[in-house]
Design a protein around this motif. Sequence first.
Motif, mmCIF file in Angstrom:
data_model
loop_
_atom_site.group_PDB
_atom_site.id
_atom_site.type_symbol
_atom_site.label_atom_id
_atom_site.label_comp_id
_atom_site.label_asym_id
_atom_site.label_seq_id
_atom_site.Cartn_x
_atom_site.Cartn_y
_atom_site.Cartn_z
ATOM 1 N N LYS A 290 1.131 -1.130 0.297
ATOM 2 C CA LYS A 290 0.059 0.027 0.118
ATOM 3 C C LYS A 290 1.261 1.388 0.465
ATOM 4 C CE LYS A 290 -0.222 -0.012 5.364
ATOM 5 N NZ LYS A 290 -0.963 -0.757 6.252
ATOM 6 N N THR A 291 0.259 3.114 -0.242
ATOM 7 C CA THR A 291 1.006 3.457 -0.217
ATOM 8 C C THR A 291 1.631 3.806 1.476
ATOM 9 O OG1 THR A 291 -0.161 4.535 -1.768
ATOM 10 C CG2 THR A 291 1.182 6.312 -0.949
ATOM 11 N N MET A 292 2.470 4.243 1.293
ATOM 12 C CA MET A 292 3.276 4.829 2.778
ATOM 13 C C MET A 292 4.693 5.531 2.248
ATOM 14 S SD MET A 292 3.792 0.658 4.242
ATOM 15 C CE MET A 292 3.418 1.337 6.156
ATOM 16 N N THR A 293 4.609 6.516 3.350
ATOM 17 C CA THR A 293 6.227 7.881 3.332
ATOM 18 C C THR A 293 7.270 7.130 3.940
ATOM 19 O OG1 THR A 293 4.284 9.222 3.807
ATOM 20 C CG2 THR A 293 5.872 9.356 4.035
ATOM 21 N N LEU A 294 8.420 6.994 3.380
ATOM 22 C CA LEU A 294 8.865 7.018 3.638
ATOM 23 C C LEU A 294 10.051 7.818 4.405
ATOM 24 C CD1 LEU A 294 11.588 4.740 3.412
ATOM 25 C CD2 LEU A 294 12.212 5.824 1.786
ATOM 26 N N THR A 295 10.868 7.571 5.833
ATOM 27 C CA THR A 295 11.490 8.663 6.220
ATOM 28 C C THR A 295 12.747 8.157 6.371
ATOM 29 O OG1 THR A 295 9.282 9.622 7.425
ATOM 30 C CG2 THR A 295 11.360 10.097 8.111
ATOM 31 N N LEU A 296 14.008 8.558 5.906
ATOM 32 C CA LEU A 296 15.505 8.748 6.477
ATOM 33 C C LEU A 296 16.298 9.277 7.608
ATOM 34 C CD1 LEU A 296 16.242 6.982 2.834
ATOM 35 C CD2 LEU A 296 15.728 5.808 4.340
ATOM 36 N N VAL A 297 16.731 8.701 8.182
ATOM 37 C CA VAL A 297 18.134 9.949 8.057
ATOM 38 C C VAL A 297 19.414 9.201 8.022
ATOM 39 C CG1 VAL A 297 19.047 10.825 10.532
ATOM 40 C CG2 VAL A 297 16.449 10.712 10.956
ATOM 41 N N VAL A 298 20.100 10.094 7.578
ATOM 42 C CA VAL A 298 21.371 10.264 6.801
ATOM 43 C C VAL A 298 22.694 11.380 7.033
ATOM 44 C CG1 VAL A 298 20.226 10.138 5.491
ATOM 45 C CG2 VAL A 298 21.119 11.790 5.254
ATOM 46 N N SER A 300 26.813 12.272 6.552
ATOM 47 C CA SER A 300 28.053 12.104 5.946
ATOM 48 C C SER A 300 27.399 12.350 5.101
ATOM 49 C CB SER A 300 29.350 11.553 6.316
ATOM 50 O OG SER A 300 30.328 11.045 5.744
ATOM 51 N N GLY A 301 27.779 13.711 4.096
ATOM 52 C CA GLY A 301 27.032 13.917 2.425
ATOM 53 C C GLY A 301 25.729 14.883 2.884
ATOM 54 N N GLY A 302 25.640 14.927 1.047
ATOM 55 C CA GLY A 302 24.375 15.896 0.974
ATOM 56 C C GLY A 302 23.541 15.006 1.694
ATOM 57 N N PRO A 303 22.803 15.074 2.026
ATOM 58 C CA PRO A 303 20.940 14.178 1.985
ATOM 59 C C PRO A 303 20.113 13.835 0.682
ATOM 60 C CG PRO A 303 20.397 17.051 2.179
ATOM 61 C CD PRO A 303 21.908 16.441 2.522
ATOM 62 N N SER A 304 21.259 12.513 0.010
ATOM 63 C CA SER A 304 20.086 12.309 -0.925
ATOM 64 C C SER A 304 20.226 10.816 -1.065
ATOM 65 C CB SER A 304 20.991 12.702 -2.008
ATOM 66 O OG SER A 304 22.005 12.473 -2.322
ATOM 67 N N ILE A 305 19.382 10.221 -1.695
ATOM 68 C CA ILE A 305 19.550 8.882 -1.144
ATOM 69 C C ILE A 305 19.052 7.869 -3.194
ATOM 70 C CG2 ILE A 305 17.371 7.492 -0.588
ATOM 71 C CD1 ILE A 305 19.316 6.179 1.002
ATOM 72 N N LYS A 306 19.418 6.711 -3.401
ATOM 73 C CA LYS A 306 18.787 6.570 -5.114
ATOM 74 C C LYS A 306 17.982 5.572 -4.328
ATOM 75 C CE LYS A 306 23.229 7.537 -7.978
ATOM 76 N NZ LYS A 306 23.438 6.653 -8.775
ATOM 77 N N ILE A 307 16.388 5.658 -4.967
ATOM 78 C CA ILE A 307 15.405 4.853 -4.699
ATOM 79 C C ILE A 307 14.929 3.992 -5.899
ATOM 80 C CG2 ILE A 307 13.180 4.639 -3.876
ATOM 81 C CD1 ILE A 307 13.629 6.398 -2.501
ATOM 82 N N ALA A 308 15.423 2.810 -6.095
ATOM 83 C CA ALA A 308 14.827 1.704 -7.176
ATOM 84 C C ALA A 308 12.875 1.688 -7.077
ATOM 85 C CB ALA A 308 16.087 1.179 -8.262
ATOM 86 N N THR A 318 16.293 14.049 -2.733
ATOM 87 C CA THR A 318 16.955 14.473 -2.225
ATOM 88 C C THR A 318 16.779 15.470 -0.844
ATOM 89 O OG1 THR A 318 17.824 14.963 -3.988
ATOM 90 C CG2 THR A 318 18.649 16.661 -1.886
ATOM 91 N N GLY A 319 16.956 15.440 0.319
ATOM 92 C CA GLY A 319 16.177 15.902 2.050
ATOM 93 C C GLY A 319 16.290 17.219 1.853
ATOM 94 N N THR A 320 16.451 17.172 3.244
ATOM 95 C CA THR A 320 16.346 19.118 3.715
ATOM 96 C C THR A 320 17.662 18.224 5.648
ATOM 97 O OG1 THR A 320 14.716 19.183 3.384
ATOM 98 C CG2 THR A 320 15.013 20.897 4.955
ATOM 99 N N ALA A 321 18.789 19.461 5.755
ATOM 100 C CA ALA A 321 19.457 19.193 6.565
ATOM 101 C C ALA A 321 19.617 17.364 6.501
ATOM 102 C CB ALA A 321 18.610 18.570 7.427
ATOM 103 N N SER A 322 19.580 16.525 8.170
ATOM 104 C CA SER A 322 19.632 15.107 7.222
ATOM 105 C C SER A 322 18.724 14.105 7.917
ATOM 106 C CB SER A 322 20.115 14.879 9.071
ATOM 107 O OG SER A 322 19.339 15.084 9.581
ATOM 108 N N VAL A 323 18.032 15.122 7.250
ATOM 109 C CA VAL A 323 15.495 14.234 6.632
ATOM 110 C C VAL A 323 15.768 13.709 5.232
ATOM 111 C CG1 VAL A 323 13.474 13.872 7.646
ATOM 112 C CG2 VAL A 323 15.852 14.599 9.480
ATOM 113 N N SER A 340 24.453 10.871 -0.071
ATOM 114 C CA SER A 340 24.305 10.806 1.806
ATOM 115 C C SER A 340 26.061 9.348 1.757
ATOM 116 C CB SER A 340 23.189 10.187 2.428
ATOM 117 O OG SER A 340 22.315 11.393 2.126
ATOM 118 N N LYS A 341 26.291 9.052 2.962
ATOM 119 C CA LYS A 341 26.874 7.898 3.061
ATOM 120 C C LYS A 341 26.559 7.701 4.046
ATOM 121 C CE LYS A 341 30.806 10.823 0.877
ATOM 122 N NZ LYS A 341 32.702 11.166 1.217
ATOM 123 N N GLN A 342 25.793 7.607 5.030
ATOM 124 C CA GLN A 342 25.487 7.005 5.876
ATOM 125 C C GLN A 342 23.899 7.017 6.067
ATOM 126 O OE1 GLN A 342 28.053 9.626 9.207
ATOM 127 N NE2 GLN A 342 29.998 7.914 9.243
#
Length: 349
Positions: A290-298, A300-308, A318-323, A340-342
């Motif tokens: 079902k549709t859900m909201t993903l939240t990440l705390v990252v 070391s590096g800009g706040p971004s991640i790849k999602i496939a 891309t997020g804001t600050a560390s979220v 993001s590296k972490q």
Amino acid sequence: MKRFYKTFSAIASLALLATGFMACSHDDGETIYVKPNVTVTPAIIVSGFTTNTLAASATEELVAILSGTDSLEVAWKSEGEAATATPDAENAKKCTVTASATETGTFKVWAENSEGTIKSNVITYYVGTDAPEPEHELGEEVLITTANTTVSLGEDKSSTVGGSITLTATLNEVVTEKVTYKWYKDNTEISGATEKTYTVTVTEGESTYKVEVTGSESNVSIEGTVKITGKAEISGKIEAVFADSKCSNDFFTVKGSYKADASATSDGTTYTGCLKLESSAGTVEFTITKTMTLTLVVGSGGPSIKIAKDGGTAEKVTGTASVITKSLDAGSYKLSKADSKQLFYISLE
């Protein structure tokens, strides 16, 4: 030497032409090859068809495999009305071929760059069931062998119970003989499962799926297996952290290494321990129904991640600050490194 040249197939001859050789007629009628001081594009080998027969109005994917220079454009052409070509919108080296209702015809593919053009040999597609057996001009090199040929179903997977996962039998090399497929669940043959792909309806617990691929001429069978784990759908919020060098929730399939002494603070909460996001490792996979909201705390590096999603092309988010937050529709997802590296925290709700 004459005998050697005579054994070359049409594709091998094409390969010689593609590397710059020119064909010349010898006095005794034999064709020999000389190499002038020019450079042209590489040879083309076409793969993707499990047989040389297409049922009426059937479709199948064709792939051009190019050796050498990468800076190439691939063109596709059908001749007559027997087959039509629809190039892949995202990958020019792929094309879907659709057979007409009755006719047999031919097909070509060619590659082009600033130094020239090279065409493949003519590829014939037969509509119906009366097609001749394919001619394997390269001999044993195109047959299944236990020494060289393997079949893969990809990495082990997990999903919520009731979800769907499509498995595809992928050979590690081009095989031109006809092949057949049999699928098994926990060593029990699945009735009617005889195609290159099989869609699993996930049940609770761990099951092993196997595909058996058999060559019609070599009579050699090879096998590939994958484990699929079905997890009961969790209501409410699904969370995980990475303290103690592990993921705290097995809803997520995590691969990579950890950094125990790293920390990050978000919204007044400090997280200690992270998954290291690296170019070659550090991934998180999960499936939602079902549709859900993903939240990440990252960190070391800009706040971004790849999602496939569902094995498709990864999107950089891309997020804001560390979220980082992102709304996700139902499907299977894989998270991997962008900037993001972490990764310290993940939740779905």
